[in-house]
Design a protein around this motif. Structure first.
Motif, PDB file in Angstrom:
ATOM      1  N   ILE A 159      34.784  42.779  39.585  1.00 19.26           N
ATOM      2  CA  ILE A 159      34.860  43.899  40.519  1.00 19.26           C
ATOM      3  C   ILE A 159      33.593  44.722  40.358  1.00 19.26           C
ATOM      4  CG2 ILE A 159      37.373  43.977  40.646  1.00 19.26           C
ATOM      5  CD1 ILE A 159      37.388  46.259  38.693  1.00 19.26           C
ATOM      6  N   TYR A 160      33.114  45.230  41.464  1.00 22.40           N
ATOM      7  CA  TYR A 160      31.793  45.838  41.492  1.00 22.40           C
ATOM      8  C   TYR A 160      31.861  47.263  42.023  1.00 22.40           C
ATOM      9  CZ  TYR A 160      30.773  40.830  41.338  1.00 22.40           C
ATOM     10  OH  TYR A 160      30.740  39.507  40.997  1.00 22.40           O
ATOM     11  N   ARG A 163      33.478  52.792  40.477  1.00 19.36           N
ATOM     12  CA  ARG A 163      34.906  52.878  40.718  1.00 19.36           C
ATOM     13  C   ARG A 163      35.606  53.452  39.496  1.00 19.36           C
ATOM     14  NH1 ARG A 163      35.465  47.494  42.843  1.00 19.36           N
ATOM     15  NH2 ARG A 163      37.694  47.838  43.034  1.00 19.36           N
ATOM     16  N   VAL A 166      41.936  51.929  37.920  1.00 15.78           N
ATOM     17  CA  VAL A 166      43.237  51.943  38.581  1.00 15.78           C
ATOM     18  C   VAL A 166      44.007  50.746  38.040  1.00 15.78           C
ATOM     19  CG1 VAL A 166      44.437  51.677  40.785  1.00 15.78           C
ATOM     20  CG2 VAL A 166      42.329  53.023  40.657  1.00 15.78           C
ATOM     21  N   ASP A 169      43.829  47.016  39.556  1.00 14.42           N
ATOM     22  CA  ASP A 169      42.794  47.066  40.596  1.00 14.42           C
ATOM     23  C   ASP A 169      42.297  45.649  40.863  1.00 14.42           C
ATOM     24  OD1 ASP A 169      40.687  47.539  42.248  1.00 14.42           O
ATOM     25  OD2 ASP A 169      39.594  48.871  40.910  1.00 14.42           O
TER      26      ASP A 169
END
Lengths: 220, 501
Positions: A159-160, A163, A166, A169
């Motif tokens: 994931i990038y 952020r 969460v 996520d």
């Protein structure tokens, strides 16, 4: 094992306190060799490497950051608490930590050690013991900020971007947890400010798996 | 006049092309006063006034079927035990003298050896004097009490309610006086939902083509016998009725509601339009989603061809290609030192934010991204998907297009879902996951069924998933990834919003 743990992260916390810094309250040195996941399935024990400078959170910047070799066999090594690696010309130490929360606060970790918290990459590793082979499960993570994850040497999640953490996520495709020991590894890259991550496994119905155990690699 | 006609003829294709494209069923769909659509041995059936019969293998493409042995006005049908019960009305001489007859068969398939209709006799009638016209039967098998109810009537007086025997389909207490439950309407039918009985009727005039004022209205009651009040508290026996479906677009005069429950909490309804302007004003069958809002049924729309953001109701994030996005209009660029800063070597201050401050934008509209330009760095083969915050970027816009000749499902054809202005198509992959392929081939894993759910969101489902026969649907697994999984009506994981980008 316990003596070694006390000699690393716990000792550094004492040193930080003596230096007038506020010690983090969420991370402590492990006192047992095994730790069952939380009631919500979160892995609360990890080996963390002191932060490495890294910049950029875009897809391409993160890919470039994790493809760079910082130390030998960085995607294979099973470090022990107190082990050291040299990145560039700087020795960095692996620390075993337990978190009191669902997440691992990397800001607490680095800040307590008097280390940089922004524009850095953290390596994290843990052994996950499964009582049986589990098919069609998913790794579910959250991270601040970008992160890439490997299970048993296979990249499973990336994931990038900038952020916040969460829960769930990033969720992997369906995968199989081996009976016995599995190696879970992550690279978390922070831009600025707070940084942390969380991880757990979900069953085929997206419910947390609660009978897993986090373990530190055994001494040679 | 001839010139005007010529201009209209010339402009017609353009006007039709510009009109919102509704997919009002395919094939031979001419019918008036259709019954509730029922499923029998994998085929959908409906019967209309004058002996019309339609059958479909998938609920999308229809053809002429075998007429019932008893022809009449506006039949209705239900299945119970091992039999299909059909109620057909006919006027006996001049209106309002009429009677509703029941016939039954074990199957609706004429090719089956069990296709044998039996007469069940008259279940309701009007004598031509009383304030009722015993036509337009509608059936409710109460899911809570298992009692069977018949409503009937037309504009001569009242809509009436009588009880039937669910074991035989015949009148349960022939001597009981029918209950008056509405007036000034026809095509009545009851449905039950969440503690309420809903009476759906059709108001307005029928049978006048594009001049028909037919519209479907509804009231509700806690008891099956009423009183049925509309949203303003007006009793339907005094002419009340909340609008459920009126004319829209080029479809004129909706009437004759029939509930079609397709399972897993997905509901649709059948109806006819008095005039489909794209079919020369013919009366046609349609099937539309049934929604529920604030305790009232709402007529949904089948998905229309167009470009959409596909947003997860679970997470608020949107489906995109897993490629590095590029901000619309380019990345923000700092324009030198802050106001008052001086360049190296001195001189007057330069640079600083644009006029109006750093939040003023460029002062001119920013065009949409050119997908041909931003896609140059995308991989050539399969590209995975993920979920992300919608930022109006090219990899986040999906075009939904019906696929001719690929079949369909009740109300709609199958669709392809492609990245807008590209051929890259969303596809189911083995293991129940998602991918995109460089170009659409028509393979079943690239065909998508898109059903509107009762809350107005959408369920998106591939026609087939490689390696499994289990029906799976698009599902948000976590905030940033999508997969395929079994549909859970109680969860937001598989509910999606189709938003105009």
């Amino acid at each position: 094992m316990t003596r070694t743990l006390k000699n690393t992260f716990a000792a550094l916390l004492i040193a930080a306190a003596l230096a007038g810094q506020t010690a983090p309250v969420t991370l402590t040195a492990p006192t047992t060799p095994r730790k069952r996941v939380s009631v919500d399935g979160f892995l609360q024990r990890w080996l963390l490497l002191e932060p490495i400078p890294a910049a950029g959170l875009t897809d391409s910047a993160v890919r470039a950051a994790i493809q760079k070799e910082y130390f030998p066999k960085q995607l294979e090594v099973l470090p022990r608490d107190g082990d050291k690696v040299t990145v560039g010309d700087k020795p960095l130490t692996w620390h075993a930590v337990d978190t009191a929360n669902y997440n691992v606060n990397l800001y607490h970790f680095a800040h307590a050690l008097g280390l940089k918290t922004s524009d850095v990459l953290f390596w994290a590793v843990i052994l996950v013991e499964s009582p049986r082979e589990m098919q069609n499960v998913r790794l579910a993570i959250g991270s601040n900020a970008a992160s890439v994850w490997w299970l048993n040497g296979q990249e499973t999640i990336s994931i990038y971007g900038d952020r916040q953490t969460v829960i769930d996520d990033g969720v992997s495709k369906r995968l199989t947890l081996r009976k016995g020991t599995n190696v879970l590894r992550a690279a978390i890259i922070n831009g600025g400010g707070a940084t942390d991550f969380c991880a757990r496994f979900l069953d085929e119905n997206d419910r947390p798996i609660r009978d897993l155990t986090a373990m530190l690699p055994a001494a040679p | 006049m001839d010139i005007i006609v010529s201009i209209m003829k010339a402009a017609l294709p353009l006007l039709l092309a510009l009109a919102p494209k509704l997919f009002a069923l395919d094939g031979q769909v001419n019918i008036h006063d259709p019954s509730t659509v029922v499923l029998c041995s994998g085929k959908y059936y409906t019967y209309g006034t004058g002996g019309t019969s339609l059958v479909s293998d998938d609920g999308w493409t229809w053809r002429r079927g075998t007429p019932l042995p008893r022809r009449g006005l506006a039949p209705d049908i239900y299945f119970s035990g091992d039999r299909y019960y059909v109620y057909v009305a006919a006027n006996i001489g001049a209106q309002p003298k009429a009677a509703v007859n029941m016939i039954s068969s074990k199957t609706l398939d004429p090719a089956s050896p069990d296709y044998k209709w039996e007469e069940g006799g008259v279940v309701a009638s009007s004598d031509g004097i009383e304030d009722a016209n015993a036509i337009d039967p509608g059936i409710l098998l109460d899911p809570t009490t298992k009692r069977l109810w018949l409503t009937y009537g037309s504009y001569f007086g009242y809509i009436r309610l009588v009880e039937l025997d669910p074991k035989t389909g015949k009148r349960l207490h022939p001597g009981d006086k029918p209950v008056n439950i509405a007036i000034n309407s026809e095509a009545s039918i009851l449905i039950y939902h969440d503690g309420w009985y809903y009476l759906l009727v059709t108001h307005g005039s029928c049978c006048r083509g594009a001049d028909s004022g037919y519209n479907i209205r509804v009231g509700r009651a806690r008891k099956v016998t009423g009183p049925f009040l509309d949203n303003m508290g007006v009793d339907m026996i005094q002419g009340g009725g909340k609008l459920f479906a009126g004319s829209s677009g080029r479809m004129i005069g909706p009437g004759h509601f029939g509930l079609l429950d397709v399972g897993d909490g997905v509901q649709k309804f059948s109806l006819h339009y008095e005039a489909d302007l794209d079919r020369g004003g013919a009366s046609v069958l349609d099937i539309r989603p049934l929604l529920w809002r604030d305790g009232w049924p709402v007529a949904g729309e089948n998905v229309q061809e167009g470009t959409y953001e596909i947003q997860s109701l679970r997470t608020g994030t949107s489906l995109e290609l897993a490629v590095e996005g590029f901000p619309v209009g380019g990345r923000p660029v700092r324009r030198g030192p802050p106001p008052g800063g001086r360049p190296p070597g001195g001189g007057p201050p330069q640079g600083g934010p644009p006029p109006g401050g750093m939040f003023a934008g460029t002062g001119v509209p920013i065009p949409n991204q050119d997908v041909a330009q931003v896609s140059q760095k995308w991989p050539a083969g399969e590209i995975e998907t993920r979920l992300a915050n919608y930022l109006c970027q090219a990899q986040q816009k999906w075009t939904v297009t019906p696929v001719a000749g690929a079949g369909g499902y009740p109300g709609s054809p199958y669709f392809k879902i492609t990245i807008t202005d590209t051929g890259r198509a969303l596809a189911a992959s083995s293991g129940g996951e998602l991918t995109t392929v460089p170009s659409f081939t028509g393979a079943p894993e690239q065909l998508w069924r898109i059903d509107q759910l009762t809350d107005g969101s959408w369920r998106i489902m591939p026609k087939a998933v490689p390696g499994t026969s289990e029906p799976l649907v698009l599902s948000a697994v976590g905030s940033s990834f999508a997969t395929l999984s079994k549909f859970d009506p109680a969860s937001d994981k598989q509910r999606w919003l189709l938003r105009k980008p």
